[in-house]
Design an enzyme around this catalytic site. Structure first.
Site, mmCIF file in Angstrom:
data_model
loop_
_atom_site.group_PDB
_atom_site.id
_atom_site.type_symbol
_atom_site.label_atom_id
_atom_site.label_comp_id
_atom_site.label_asym_id
_atom_site.label_seq_id
_atom_site.Cartn_x
_atom_site.Cartn_y
_atom_site.Cartn_z
ATOM 1 N N ASP A 1 -66.320 -31.150 -47.147
ATOM 2 C CA ASP A 1 -67.008 -31.358 -48.414
ATOM 3 C C ASP A 1 -66.897 -32.829 -48.783
ATOM 4 O O ASP A 1 -65.977 -33.520 -48.354
ATOM 5 C CB ASP A 1 -66.365 -30.466 -49.482
ATOM 6 N N ASP B 1 -69.262 -20.391 -47.918
ATOM 7 C CA ASP B 1 -67.829 -20.704 -47.959
ATOM 8 C C ASP B 1 -67.290 -20.324 -49.327
ATOM 9 O O ASP B 1 -68.032 -20.309 -50.308
ATOM 10 C CB ASP B 1 -67.571 -22.186 -47.709
ATOM 11 N N CYS C 1 -60.666 -0.725 -40.368
ATOM 12 C CA CYS C 1 -60.443 -2.117 -39.946
ATOM 13 C C CYS C 1 -59.507 -2.156 -38.740
ATOM 14 O O CYS C 1 -58.481 -1.456 -38.694
ATOM 15 C CB CYS C 1 -59.855 -2.922 -41.101
ATOM 16 N N CYS D 1 -58.041 -5.035 -37.703
ATOM 17 C CA CYS D 1 -57.245 -6.272 -37.728
ATOM 18 C C CYS D 1 -55.756 -5.959 -37.573
ATOM 19 O O CYS D 1 -55.306 -4.813 -37.743
ATOM 20 C CB CYS D 1 -57.500 -7.056 -39.015
ATOM 21 N N CYS E 1 -54.030 -4.115 -40.616
ATOM 22 C CA CYS E 1 -54.336 -2.695 -40.788
ATOM 23 C C CYS E 1 -53.778 -1.838 -39.651
ATOM 24 O O CYS E 1 -53.556 -0.638 -39.822
ATOM 25 C CB CYS E 1 -55.849 -2.504 -40.901
ATOM 26 N N HIS F 1 -56.142 -10.084 -43.698
ATOM 27 C CA HIS F 1 -57.055 -8.939 -43.710
ATOM 28 C C HIS F 1 -58.370 -9.275 -44.412
ATOM 29 O O HIS F 1 -59.444 -8.874 -43.949
ATOM 30 C CB HIS F 1 -56.403 -7.739 -44.406
#
Length: 536
Positions: A239, A414, A452, A454, A457, A482
């Site tokens: 940015d 974002d 999920c 991931c 999880c 997560h």
């Protein structure tokens, strides 16, 4: 003036230090009315505990007043600090000396500005200077020279305005639409680059302003750029520092030259011009650099201020383009401004598209404006922006917003939302959000999201995270992990739906899980209808 001003201030301080502690409450209220939070901290100014509470607020107020060259504010803050006790004053006296020197510099600078306000302003645009008039667009021959971009956007499939594509950048080829986690200091809080790669993040963000303060662009450049410094092999976007005009408004002074910030680290002034912003970003080495723009909060009531910011953004893009020295490796994106005003947005769009930049961002939103106005601005911008260029919506990260804005034609997003909300114990799930701190999670042995895959999880229950959150910061990291995994999966699901020609049914399924009673927000119904998707 340099001699007399400090002497007069010192004399005034010496005469008032002994009497201020006996000043009535009304006097303190009257003199501290410009400092939000200072009055309740100082009004009871009688006990040692209250004095200690007041000190951090007063120190911050002293820095702000010094930057704004406000003599009365500086005097009152110094008096309060001086009367807080010998020990406190011994700690804060170096800060007071620094602020006094800054006050003198700022006072002289502003006096010089006032003396030159009557003369016509001229802005350097890489060639000859041109008058500072908001209604004088450059001719095509006067625009900065164009170069081949260091990116290639390819659209693979679509539904109405929603697009599925590939964005080839110097470090990695991204799948769009995509979500980009925010790493203000060059790293996403609590997560390592290896973890982000595991989650299949294609691009992460860094902030020019904060990285220039610490560790400094020269040090980053010595390491070979941000990628080498943090060991990140995929893309980075930096940015410009423009958002700090809103987030650090009390510490910023905006002029045609640029924006002067007061460092939150040591109080020193930092002038960020379009040229300086690009110079820093060239050294940081990000794949995508954002042009410095004049950012105004979307809730600003003054149309004149929004119009001024929009025209200044157009003037500054030319200065950014002229200062860009690594066009073969880094891509400069322009930011469309204009607030919630369709006419101002149209003017900004027209002028920025003439510059034919590698990509375009929609800025100035996600600041508390009404959603019914938010989606219309997004729709207007995506309808006007070139089909062969990536489109980036800044600061948007709520799952509902992502789905609606992908339908409206946005490619890149974002936001700090997934990690910031994770640090407060809020997890993202297909039905909305889940607070692992809530009582009902205390004995719940299910994972955050049974669907999920991931790491969190697969290995941690809600009950474990509930207990861990009270005693260990690791719980915040796990929930942040997560949440990013959830958004990565959401974006991939949208890409897959576009590839299969099933995007409308995907959106309808997503909305029905978020709102099982069918009570969809009116703005989302209208926005999706404009994108060719009916919910009712």
């Amino acid at each position: 003036l340099l001699v007399l001003l400090p002497v007069s201030l010192s004399l005034s301080l010496s005469l008032s230090f002994s009497t201020f502690s006996r000043a009535p409450k009304s006097f303190i209220q009257r003199n501290l009315c410009h400092s939000e939070g200072a009055l309740p901290a100082v009004a009871g100014y009688s006990t040692t505990h209250e004095r200690k509470r007041a000190v951090p607020v007063l120190a911050r107020w002293l820095r702000v007043c010094a930057h704004r060259a406000a003599p009365q504010g500086v005097l009152v803050a110094l008096r309060c600090l001086r009367n807080s006790g010998h020990l406190i004053w011994s700690v804060y006296s170096p800060l007071a000396d620094c602020c006094m020197r800054q006050f003198v510099r700022r006072f002289l600078f502003l006096q010089q500005q006032r003396l030159t306000m009557s003369s016509p302003k001229r802005v350097r645009t890489g060639g000859a200077a041109r008058p500072h008039t908001k209604e004088s667009p450059l001719a095509d021959s006067e625009l900065p020279p164009k170069h081949e971009p260091a990116l290639l956007y390819t659209k693979l499939s679509s539904f109405r305005k929603a697009r599925r594509g590939k964005l080839k950048l110097p470090h990695f080829t991204c799948d769009t639409p995509m979500f980009m986690p925010v790493g203000t200091q060059g790293s996403v809080k609590g997560l390592t680059p290896a973890q982000l790669e595991t989650l299949d993040c294609h691009t992460i963000l860094g902030n020019t302003y904060h990285l220039a303060l610490r560790p400094g662009e020269d040090l980053v450049d010595e390491f070979g750029g941000l990628h080498s410094l943090i060991k990140w092999n995929r893309n980075m976007l930096t940015d410009s520092g423009g958002f700090q005009m809103v987030s650090l408004l009390d510490l910023a002074e905006i002029t045609e030259q640029g924006v002067t910030f007061q460092s939150p680290v040591d109080g020193s002034p930092m002038l960020l011009t379009p040229e300086r912003s690009i110079q820093i970003q060239n050294k940081l080495g990000a794949d995508i650099m954002m042009a410095l723009d004049d950012v105004v909060a979307s809730t600003t009531p003054s149309r004149e201020r929004v119009e001024e910011a929009m025209h200044r953004t157009i003037r500054w893009i030319d200065r950014c383009m002229s200062a860009h020295s690594r066009q073969e490796r880094q891509n400069l994106f322009a930011i469309v401004q204009g607030g919630l005003d369709a006419e101002l947005r149209a003017t900004c769009l027209r002028e920025l598209i003439r510059r034919d930049l590698p990509g375009y961002a929609v800025g100035g939103l996600s600041g508390g404006e009404e959603k019914s106005k938010f989606w219309k601005v997004v729709d207007q911008c995506t309808s006007a922006l070139p089909e062969n260029k990536p489109r980036y919506l800044m600061g948007v990260g709520y799952p509902l917003d992502l789905v609606v804005c992908v339908a409206l034609g946005i490619d890149m997003f974002d936001c700090v939302y997934p990690t910031r909300t994770g640090r407060f114990g809020i997890a993202l799930v297909p039905e909305g959000t889940l607070s692992v701190k809530a009582k009902h999670c205390k004995e719940d042995m299910r994972p955050i999201d049974p669907e999920c895959s991931c790491f969190v999880c697969q290995n941690h229950s809600r009950a474990h995270l509930h207990a861990l959150f009270k005693v260990d910061s690791a719980a915040s990291v796990l929930i942040s992990y997560h949440n990013i995994a959830y958004l990565m999966r959401l974006m991939k699901s949208m890409r897959d739906a576009l590839d299969k020609g099933e995007f409308p049914s995907f959106v309808q399924g997503f909305m029905s899980r978020q709102f099982p009673a069918g009570d969809y927000p009116d703005w989302s119904v209208n926005a999706l209808k404009a994108a060719g998707i009916d919910l009712l």
